[in-house]
Design a protein around this motif. Structure first.
Motif, PDB file in Angstrom:
ATOM      1  N   LEU A   1      66.161   1.615  53.007  1.00  0.00           N
ATOM      2  CA  LEU A   1      65.114   2.555  52.573  1.00  0.00           C
ATOM      3  C   LEU A   1      64.590   2.238  51.179  1.00  0.00           C
ATOM      4  CD1 LEU A   1      66.299   6.066  53.862  1.00  0.00           C
ATOM      5  CD2 LEU A   1      65.169   4.224  55.087  1.00  0.00           C
ATOM      6  N   GLY A   2      65.167   1.243  50.519  1.00  0.00           N
ATOM      7  CA  GLY A   2      64.668   0.870  49.196  1.00  0.00           C
ATOM      8  C   GLY A   2      64.966   1.887  48.119  1.00  0.00           C
ATOM      9  N   ARG A   3      66.007   2.664  48.320  1.00  0.00           N
ATOM     10  CA  ARG A   3      66.425   3.657  47.315  1.00  0.00           C
ATOM     11  C   ARG A   3      67.854   4.071  47.627  1.00  0.00           C
ATOM     12  NH1 ARG A   3      67.132   8.357  49.913  1.00  0.00           N
ATOM     13  NH2 ARG A   3      65.781   8.953  51.633  1.00  0.00           N
ATOM     14  N   PRO A   4      68.566   4.600  46.628  1.00  0.00           N
ATOM     15  CA  PRO A   4      69.903   5.148  46.920  1.00  0.00           C
ATOM     16  C   PRO A   4      69.762   6.482  47.666  1.00  0.00           C
ATOM     17  CG  PRO A   4      69.506   4.934  44.536  1.00  0.00           C
ATOM     18  CD  PRO A   4      68.201   4.734  45.215  1.00  0.00           C
ATOM     19  N   PRO A   5      70.865   7.003  48.189  1.00  0.00           N
ATOM     20  CA  PRO A   5      70.775   8.298  48.875  1.00  0.00           C
ATOM     21  C   PRO A   5      70.539   9.444  47.885  1.00  0.00           C
ATOM     22  CG  PRO A   5      73.054   7.561  48.755  1.00  0.00           C
ATOM     23  CD  PRO A   5      72.217   6.444  48.227  1.00  0.00           C
ATOM     24  N   PHE A   6      69.842  10.466  48.347  1.00  0.00           N
ATOM     25  CA  PHE A   6      69.763  11.701  47.566  1.00  0.00           C
ATOM     26  C   PHE A   6      71.142  12.364  47.594  1.00  0.00           C
ATOM     27  CE2 PHE A   6      65.308  11.513  49.325  1.00  0.00           C
ATOM     28  CZ  PHE A   6      64.726  11.092  48.148  1.00  0.00           C
TER      29      PHE A   6
ATOM     30  N   ALA B   1      65.229   3.668  42.395  1.00  0.00           N
ATOM     31  CA  ALA B   1      66.614   4.134  42.235  1.00  0.00           C
ATOM     32  C   ALA B   1      66.756   5.039  41.019  1.00  0.00           C
ATOM     33  CB  ALA B   1      67.554   2.937  42.120  1.00  0.00           C
ATOM     34  N   LEU B   2      66.059   4.687  39.952  1.00  0.00           N
ATOM     35  CA  LEU B   2      66.219   5.469  38.725  1.00  0.00           C
ATOM     36  C   LEU B   2      65.747   6.912  38.929  1.00  0.00           C
ATOM     37  CD1 LEU B   2      67.199   4.871  35.809  1.00  0.00           C
ATOM     38  CD2 LEU B   2      64.799   4.720  35.166  1.00  0.00           C
ATOM     39  N   TYR B   3      64.621   7.062  39.616  1.00  0.00           N
ATOM     40  CA  TYR B   3      64.115   8.412  39.887  1.00  0.00           C
ATOM     41  C   TYR B   3      65.095   9.181  40.788  1.00  0.00           C
ATOM     42  CZ  TYR B   3      59.501   8.028  37.712  1.00  0.00           C
ATOM     43  OH  TYR B   3      58.476   7.923  36.801  1.00  0.00           O
ATOM     44  N   VAL B   4      65.579   8.497  41.839  1.00  0.00           N
ATOM     45  CA  VAL B   4      66.490   9.179  42.768  1.00  0.00           C
ATOM     46  C   VAL B   4      67.782   9.552  42.043  1.00  0.00           C
ATOM     47  CG1 VAL B   4      67.905   8.887  44.847  1.00  0.00           C
ATOM     48  CG2 VAL B   4      65.542   8.069  44.816  1.00  0.00           C
ATOM     49  N   ASP B   5      68.304   8.619  41.267  1.00  0.00           N
ATOM     50  CA  ASP B   5      69.593   8.868  40.601  1.00  0.00           C
ATOM     51  C   ASP B   5      69.501   9.941  39.517  1.00  0.00           C
ATOM     52  OD1 ASP B   5      71.092   7.097  42.094  1.00  0.00           O
ATOM     53  OD2 ASP B   5      70.668   5.396  40.783  1.00  0.00           O
ATOM     54  N   LEU B   6      68.385   9.958  38.822  1.00  0.00           N
ATOM     55  CA  LEU B   6      68.288  10.896  37.695  1.00  0.00           C
ATOM     56  C   LEU B   6      67.579  12.196  38.053  1.00  0.00           C
ATOM     57  CD1 LEU B   6      67.457   8.446  34.737  1.00  0.00           C
ATOM     58  CD2 LEU B   6      69.674   9.406  35.389  1.00  0.00           C
ATOM     59  N   LEU B   7      66.616  12.120  38.974  1.00  0.00           N
ATOM     60  CA  LEU B   7      65.834  13.321  39.291  1.00  0.00           C
ATOM     61  C   LEU B   7      66.077  13.828  40.707  1.00  0.00           C
ATOM     62  CD1 LEU B   7      62.383  12.212  37.766  1.00  0.00           C
ATOM     63  CD2 LEU B   7      64.246  13.434  36.647  1.00  0.00           C
TER      64      LEU B   7
ATOM     65  N   ASP C   1      81.947   4.260  52.267  1.00  0.00           N
ATOM     66  CA  ASP C   1      82.349   4.733  50.942  1.00  0.00           C
ATOM     67  C   ASP C   1      81.100   4.789  50.064  1.00  0.00           C
ATOM     68  OD1 ASP C   1      81.759   2.149  50.197  1.00  0.00           O
ATOM     69  OD2 ASP C   1      83.844   1.505  50.092  1.00  0.00           O
ATOM     70  N   ALA C   2      81.269   5.215  48.828  1.00  0.00           N
ATOM     71  CA  ALA C   2      80.089   5.435  47.981  1.00  0.00           C
ATOM     72  C   ALA C   2      79.283   4.152  47.779  1.00  0.00           C
ATOM     73  CB  ALA C   2      80.535   5.987  46.620  1.00  0.00           C
ATOM     74  N   ALA C   3      79.990   3.034  47.618  1.00  0.00           N
ATOM     75  CA  ALA C   3      79.293   1.775  47.360  1.00  0.00           C
ATOM     76  C   ALA C   3      78.529   1.306  48.585  1.00  0.00           C
ATOM     77  CB  ALA C   3      80.297   0.715  46.924  1.00  0.00           C
ATOM     78  N   THR C   4      79.180   1.356  49.740  1.00  0.00           N
ATOM     79  CA  THR C   4      78.527   0.887  50.961  1.00  0.00           C
ATOM     80  C   THR C   4      77.352   1.784  51.322  1.00  0.00           C
ATOM     81  OG1 THR C   4      80.767   0.343  51.669  1.00  0.00           O
ATOM     82  CG2 THR C   4      79.024   0.055  53.276  1.00  0.00           C
ATOM     83  N   LEU C   5      77.573   3.073  51.153  1.00  0.00           N
ATOM     84  CA  LEU C   5      76.494   4.020  51.456  1.00  0.00           C
ATOM     85  C   LEU C   5      75.268   3.715  50.586  1.00  0.00           C
ATOM     86  CD1 LEU C   5      75.571   6.612  52.906  1.00  0.00           C
ATOM     87  CD2 LEU C   5      76.576   7.917  51.026  1.00  0.00           C
ATOM     88  N   ARG C   6      75.535   3.486  49.304  1.00  0.00           N
ATOM     89  CA  ARG C   6      74.433   3.182  48.380  1.00  0.00           C
ATOM     90  C   ARG C   6      73.724   1.884  48.809  1.00  0.00           C
ATOM     91  NH1 ARG C   6      73.098   4.896  43.208  1.00  0.00           N
ATOM     92  NH2 ARG C   6      72.048   3.346  41.933  1.00  0.00           N
TER      93      ARG C   6
ATOM     94  N   ARG D   1      64.870  12.743  43.331  1.00  0.00           N
ATOM     95  CA  ARG D   1      63.653  12.648  44.134  1.00  0.00           C
ATOM     96  C   ARG D   1      63.124  11.224  44.002  1.00  0.00           C
ATOM     97  NH1 ARG D   1      58.890  11.985  41.391  1.00  0.00           N
ATOM     98  NH2 ARG D   1      58.727  12.767  39.254  1.00  0.00           N
ATOM     99  N   ALA D   2      62.392  10.794  45.037  1.00  0.00           N
ATOM    100  CA  ALA D   2      61.782   9.468  44.960  1.00  0.00           C
ATOM    101  C   ALA D   2      60.534   9.557  44.089  1.00  0.00           C
ATOM    102  CB  ALA D   2      61.417   8.988  46.353  1.00  0.00           C
ATOM    103  N   PRO D   3      60.192   8.495  43.393  1.00  0.00           N
ATOM    104  CA  PRO D   3      58.942   8.521  42.642  1.00  0.00           C
ATOM    105  C   PRO D   3      57.773   8.503  43.621  1.00  0.00           C
ATOM    106  CG  PRO D   3      59.850   6.311  42.653  1.00  0.00           C
ATOM    107  CD  PRO D   3      60.859   7.191  43.326  1.00  0.00           C
ATOM    108  N   ASP D   4      56.652   9.078  43.200  1.00  0.00           N
ATOM    109  CA  ASP D   4      55.494   8.923  44.080  1.00  0.00           C
ATOM    110  C   ASP D   4      54.991   7.485  43.956  1.00  0.00           C
ATOM    111  OD1 ASP D   4      53.743   8.725  41.861  1.00  0.00           O
ATOM    112  OD2 ASP D   4      53.511  10.894  41.764  1.00  0.00           O
ATOM    113  N   GLU D   5      54.037   7.156  44.804  1.00  0.00           N
ATOM    114  CA  GLU D   5      53.598   5.753  44.870  1.00  0.00           C
ATOM    115  C   GLU D   5      53.113   5.264  43.517  1.00  0.00           C
ATOM    116  OE1 GLU D   5      51.374   2.343  45.089  1.00  0.00           O
ATOM    117  OE2 GLU D   5      50.237   4.199  44.900  1.00  0.00           O
TER     118      GLU D   5
END
Lengths: 366, 377
Positions: free
Chosen positions: A45-50, A259-265, A33-38, A267-271
């Motif tokens: 991977l240290g980030r939510p899914p795109f 997460a903030l970059y993935v959730d809002l943009l 489900d959405a929560a488990t997937l996240r 895309r993952a932030p660059d390093e």
């Protein structure tokens, strides 16, 4: 993303009868489900899914996702980031050598195992610079690799310091003659396996590993470090992980930054982006106010693709989608009612809805 | 005292003693001129040889000592920078891993102060220079204390650096919400019910103050500070600005740049000199502020020293067990302290915790230490 190693042999090796998909009998299949997937994405991977990944994996079996992620280069990149953070090889001490930067690719290709990768990290110039001098270097190796408290093991510290300075000695039961031997001996000591397994379990499950199982996982890892991926697979299919997913864990600063970059943009932030934000957040005992400031900065930056309010024909559906994407769940009837009522007011923008969600305490959990 | 032994006489006696003690503490607290305490962990490993053994390195600390009390033999413990600095705040010397990134079990003086005196988060701050690990000084895992009594921690270099500032300059500032939108935002946030509210360090009001402080400070000059002690200089500057802005009861500063000494003795000596100069600027701000100058105490002490002899890289490690490593010098300056007093007797670095608590009018019940002797005039 394909796994490079076989994870499915582990259950048999651990003495448990495997099911046809490689899961153990103690870990029934569950649809994502959405929560488990996240949570799985954040843990591995240290980030939510795109958005596309969310669409691809929602409703699929968890073990299928694990097979896709575990052993992949993004998985090992995240693993490396966590190891560097554990050793505080961050900011000015972040390794830039090709050998360290190649670790995720080499692990994914099966050219390295996690112990060899740790060895590579420990012999990097950055590790030496981070831990200068015999006392600091040997102390850190003993504490972080083997979990030994140096104040209670002064002999090992003193022998290690002598070896560091070029004199021979018997360190952790083995003869060493030079600085590199200290690392090598510590990494091949069973205490390294025990310490490594214990902290990795805690990192992924947010609690201490049960003693009996921990000993068995450590034994397997000590014998065959490539078993690590199989062990993680077991952990993420376990009831303990189900409980961890249900109770939620605090989002670390480094996860928040990504997460903030993935959730809002999407895309993952660059390093550099991730590092700057994480370093700033790490500088505060209560990062909440700064997280809130930065979330609003990003939303108001013009970079977030926000629909025009008039183009949102079904505000309730749009709000529900935002809940699912950002909090990993559907809104309750009361929440939906409150948001819809606010959204109907002309002063409320789509950005205001995002503010409310990403600055709320629930967004700080996953 | 057993139940049987608690007869009427002993009960009355004990009650009277407690009341007398409470009254004494209350009177002591009421009479205290000290309203603010600045505790400087002059950390990173600093020997007395490079401080009071080389007075030209530290003219400002020497000046404070002339107007205050100098403890020449403060026993420290080689617990690693993290453990040793933490022990200054807990009053308990316990081993901690050098790179350990976890909170201590023993309450810190920040928690003692906030709980004992009912202080708000804006009244207790720590300015650090060592990044993520040092935010753990804020509060402990102790069940009776913890986050709700923690200090707001700001790492000067982590937050106020040119790189982070450049992000905000690129992205811009958040839009100011009009009253109606802010009201709607609050309503939506209040309606979300999925997270268990926990005792947070900041409440909504203090969180908003912290937000404002961050944004204002980012546009100031702190992010532009340079040099080998830049991280320390930022910590001191942040503390100075916090002190002037919030007039907090307690501000701790944790320095770290002196650890450059492992590979660079001259660089280390330079850090000591520059940090002394930054403390001089801090003192100027205190002396110039009518609300601070007659009511602020400043105490500075390294967490431990460094080895007696140079290593093969012509630097100084910390691990030889020498007196240079284990004994450091501390200085205390304040409206109630003796002037130009030098204490030659041994005291302990952990004694700083109960000393600060006593100054503020509270106690450190779990500290395994006692307040510094012969401090007051």
């Amino acid at each position: 993303m394909a796994p490079s190693s076989s994870w499915t042999s582990s259950a048999t090796q651990a003495g448990q009868a495997p099911l046809d998909d490689g899961r153990t009998q103690a870990s029934p299949a569950r649809a994502l489900d959405a929560a488990t997937l996240r949570s799985v994405f954040c843990d591995l991977l240290g980030r939510p899914p795109f958005a596309a990944e969310r669409e691809r994996w929602l409703g699929q079996a968890r073990h299928t996702l694990l097979d896709a992620l575990l052993g992949s280069e993004p998985f090992w990149s995240q693993w490396l980031e966590e190891q560097l953070y554990y050793f505080f090889l961050i900011d000015n001490f972040r390794p830039e050598s090709e050998r360290v930067l190649a670790i995720p690719a080499d692990l994914a290709a099966g050219k390295l195992d996690p112990r060899e990768a740790t060895h590579r990290i420990a012999l990097s110039p950055s590790f030496d610079q981070r831990n200068p001098g015999a006392d600091t270097f040997v102390t850190v190796v003993l504490e972080q690799f083997t979990g030994i408290t140096v104040q209670k093991n002064v002999r090992e510290l003193e022998v290690g310091k002598a070896i560091y300075d070029g004199a021979g000695g018997t360190f952790l039961g083995k003869v060493g003659k030079r600085q590199a031997d200290i690392v090598d001996i510590a990494l091949h000591h069973k205490a390294f396996a025990e310490t490594f397994v214990a902290r990795e379990y805690e990192r992924l499950l947010g609690e201490s590993a049960p003693a009996k199982e921990r000993a068995e996982w450590a034994r397997r890892f000590h014998q065959t470090p490539r078993e690590y991926g199989a062990i993680v697979r077991e952990w993420l299919l376990s009831e303990a992980w189900d409980r961890r997913a249900a109770r939620k864990r605090p989002v670390s600063n480094r996860l928040f930054a990504r997460a903030l970059y993935v959730d809002l943009l999407d895309r993952a932030p660059d390093e550099a982006e991730a590092r700057r934000l994480r370093t700033a957040l790490d500088g505060m005992s209560d990062a909440g106010p700064l997280r809130s400031v930065f979330a609003r900065v990003l939303i108001d930056s013009g970079m977030v693709a926000l629909p025009d309010k008039k183009s949102i024909r079904d505000p309730r559906a749009w709000i529900a989608q935002r809940f699912e994407a950002l909090l990993g769940r559907a809104p309750s009837a009361q929440e939906l009612e409150a948001f819809a009522a606010a959204f109907a007011d002309e002063a409320c923008r789509p950005a205001t809805v995002l503010y409310a969600l990403v600055t709320h305490a629930e967004y700080q959990l996953y | 005292m057993s139940f049987e032994a608690l007869n009427r006489r002993t009960f009355l006696g004990a009650t009277a003693a407690t009341l007398a003690l409470s009254a004494g503490l209350g009177a002591q607290s009421a009479e205290r001129k000290t309203k603010h305490v600045v505790l400087i962990g002059f950390a990173g490993g600093v020997r007395t040889r490079e401080t009071f053994g080389s007075p030209s390195n530290v003219p400002n600390l020497v000046s404070l000592a002339k107007e205050g009390v100098l403890y020449k033999r403060v026993k420290s413990s080689n617990l690693g920078h993290y453990g040793a600095a933490l022990s200054l705040f807990t009053g308990v010397a316990e081993p901690r891993g050098i790179r350990e990134n976890g909170r201590g079990e023993e309450p810190t003086l920040f928690e003692y102060a906030r709980k004992g005196l009912g202080l708000a988060a804006k009244d207790v701050w720590i300015a650090t220079s060592g990044g993520a690990q040092q935010t753990n000084y804020s509060y402990s895992t102790h069940a009776d204390y913890g986050e709700r009594y923690g200090a707001n921690t700001v790492d000067g270099d982590g937050l106020f650096n040119a790189e982070f500032k450049s992000i905000l300059e690129t992205l811009g500032r958040p839009k100011k919400l009009d009253e109606r939108e802010a009201e709607l935002l609050a309503k939506m946030r209040a309606s979300i019910g999925g997270a268990d509210p926990k005792a947070a360090l900041n409440n909504a009001e203090s969180a908003a103050q912290v937000e404002r402080f961050i944004l204002d400070e980012l546009t100031g000059g702190t992010a532009s500070l340079r040099g080998p002690n830049a991280a320390d200089a930022k910590a001191i500057r942040v503390a100075r600005n916090l002190l002037v802005l919030f007039k907090p009861r307690l501000v701790a500063i944790v320095l770290q740049s002196a650890d450059i000494a492992h590979g660079n003795f001259n660089g280390y000596a330079d850090v000591v000199r520059q940090n002394d100069a930054a403390i001089g600027d801090l003192m100027k701000a205190i002396r110039a502020d009518p609300a601070l100058r007659d009511s602020t105490a400043v105490i500075a002490c390294p967490e431990f020293g460094r080895d007696r002899d140079l290593n093969s890289r012509r630097g100084l490690d910390h691990g030889d067990g020498s007196e240079d490593l284990e004994f450091v010098s501390a200085v205390a300056w304040g409206p109630e302290f003796a002037r130009d007093r030098v204490i030659e007797d041994d005291v302990r670095a952990v004694d700083l915790c109960p000393t600060v608590c006593q100054l503020l009018g509270t106690t450190a019940p779990r500290a395994k230490a006692k307040a510094l002797p012969r401090l007051y005039a």
